[in-house]
Design a protein around this motif. Structure first.
Motif, mmCIF file in Angstrom:
data_model
loop_
_atom_site.group_PDB
_atom_site.id
_atom_site.type_symbol
_atom_site.label_atom_id
_atom_site.label_comp_id
_atom_site.label_asym_id
_atom_site.label_seq_id
_atom_site.Cartn_x
_atom_site.Cartn_y
_atom_site.Cartn_z
ATOM 1 N N ALA A 32 0.874 -1.171 0.000
ATOM 2 C CA ALA A 32 0.000 0.000 0.000
ATOM 3 C C ALA A 32 0.912 1.222 0.000
ATOM 4 O O ALA A 32 1.597 1.494 0.979
ATOM 5 N N GLY A 33 0.932 1.938 -1.108
ATOM 6 C CA GLY A 33 1.837 3.069 -1.258
ATOM 7 C C GLY A 33 1.254 4.382 -0.778
ATOM 8 O O GLY A 33 0.282 4.421 -0.021
ATOM 9 N N ASP A 34 1.832 5.458 -1.244
ATOM 10 C CA ASP A 34 1.426 6.804 -0.837
ATOM 11 C C ASP A 34 0.060 7.180 -1.405
ATOM 12 O O ASP A 34 -0.294 6.813 -2.526
ATOM 13 N N PRO A 38 -1.445 1.864 -4.986
ATOM 14 C CA PRO A 38 -0.615 0.679 -4.782
ATOM 15 C C PRO A 38 0.790 0.940 -5.312
ATOM 16 O O PRO A 38 0.976 1.759 -6.221
ATOM 17 N N TYR A 39 1.761 0.287 -4.739
ATOM 18 C CA TYR A 39 3.143 0.405 -5.188
ATOM 19 C C TYR A 39 3.664 -1.019 -5.358
ATOM 20 O O TYR A 39 3.728 -1.789 -4.398
ATOM 21 N N CYS A 58 16.617 -4.032 1.140
ATOM 22 C CA CYS A 58 16.232 -2.704 0.670
ATOM 23 C C CYS A 58 17.187 -1.680 1.264
ATOM 24 O O CYS A 58 17.954 -1.983 2.177
ATOM 25 N N ALA A 59 17.097 -0.480 0.736
ATOM 26 C CA ALA A 59 17.910 0.622 1.240
ATOM 27 C C ALA A 59 17.439 1.005 2.642
ATOM 28 O O ALA A 59 16.382 0.565 3.109
ATOM 29 N N LEU A 60 18.214 1.828 3.291
ATOM 30 C CA LEU A 60 17.876 2.259 4.650
ATOM 31 C C LEU A 60 16.699 3.225 4.691
ATOM 32 O O LEU A 60 16.135 3.489 5.756
ATOM 33 N N SER A 61 16.329 3.764 3.529
ATOM 34 C CA SER A 61 15.147 4.622 3.439
ATOM 35 C C SER A 61 14.587 4.510 2.024
ATOM 36 O O SER A 61 15.290 4.114 1.102
ATOM 37 N N GLY A 62 13.312 4.829 1.886
ATOM 38 C CA GLY A 62 12.702 4.797 0.561
ATOM 39 C C GLY A 62 11.235 4.420 0.620
ATOM 40 O O GLY A 62 10.673 4.132 1.680
ATOM 41 N N HIS A 69 6.323 0.004 6.697
ATOM 42 C CA HIS A 69 6.183 0.521 8.066
ATOM 43 C C HIS A 69 4.738 0.962 8.315
ATOM 44 O O HIS A 69 4.200 0.752 9.401
ATOM 45 N N LYS A 70 4.113 1.558 7.300
ATOM 46 C CA LYS A 70 2.722 2.018 7.450
ATOM 47 C C LYS A 70 1.744 0.852 7.464
ATOM 48 O O LYS A 70 0.756 0.867 8.185
#
Length: 164
Positions: A32-34, A38-39, A58-62, A69-70
């Motif tokens: 579930a994206g922004d 969907p992402y 995955c990268a440390l952020s993105g 996380h959401k």
């Protein structure tokens, strides 16, 4: 909680689905994206039958990390066969979709083990020592994520099913 496959005649057994997960080289993670969009992102992964989980980095952020996380509920799809047959106006396909929850692996030993499994899958001809060296150098720059499978469905085209 999960829907039954509509065309159940075309379903793969759990073992056939697991083989697709084990042999696949890439898959698409859907989150579930922004803003409700969907992402879906293609990625490299490794399936571990012992824990019935899919691991990826995955990268440390993105975007991917923010999304899990959401909402940690995701689906992940691997296409094992995709053969277009123009003369029949169809595709001979075989695929598996898993549903589950994703978490960032916090335990350093588990994170290292998962990264080593991923490295071993994609660099099987490299030495164990070289893989471990690269993994150790990379761990501080990445997260390892674990998708714990809660539901799995595999499906193949009716044409492939009829060949059996």
């Amino acid at each position: 909680m999960f829907r039954e496959m509509r065309r159940s005649r075309q379903s793969l057994t759990d073992q056939e689905s697991i083989i697709l997960l084990e042999e696949g080289s890439s898959g698409v993670l859907a989150v579930a994206g922004d803003d409700g969009y969907p992402y879906a992102v293609p990625l490299s992964y490794v399936y571990d039958s012992g824990s019935r989980a899919v691991y990826f980095h995955c990268a440390l952020s993105g975007h991917k990390l923010d999304a899990v996380h959401k909402n940690p509920k995701v689906s992940f799809c691997v296409i094992g066969q995709d053969q277009v047959v123009p003369e029949e106006y169809t595709t001979y396909y075989r695929s598996v979709i898993v549903f589950g929850t994703v978490c960032v692996i916090e335990d350093q030993a588990e994170k290292t083990a998962a990264a080593n499994k991923l490295a071993e899958k994609y660099t099987p001809d490299d030495t164990k020592e070289q893989r471990q060296k690269v993994v150790e150098e990379s761990l501080s720059r990445m997260h390892m994520l674990k998708l714990q499978i809660e539901h799995m469905t595999g499906k193949e085209s009716i044409e492939l099913k009829n060949l059996q």
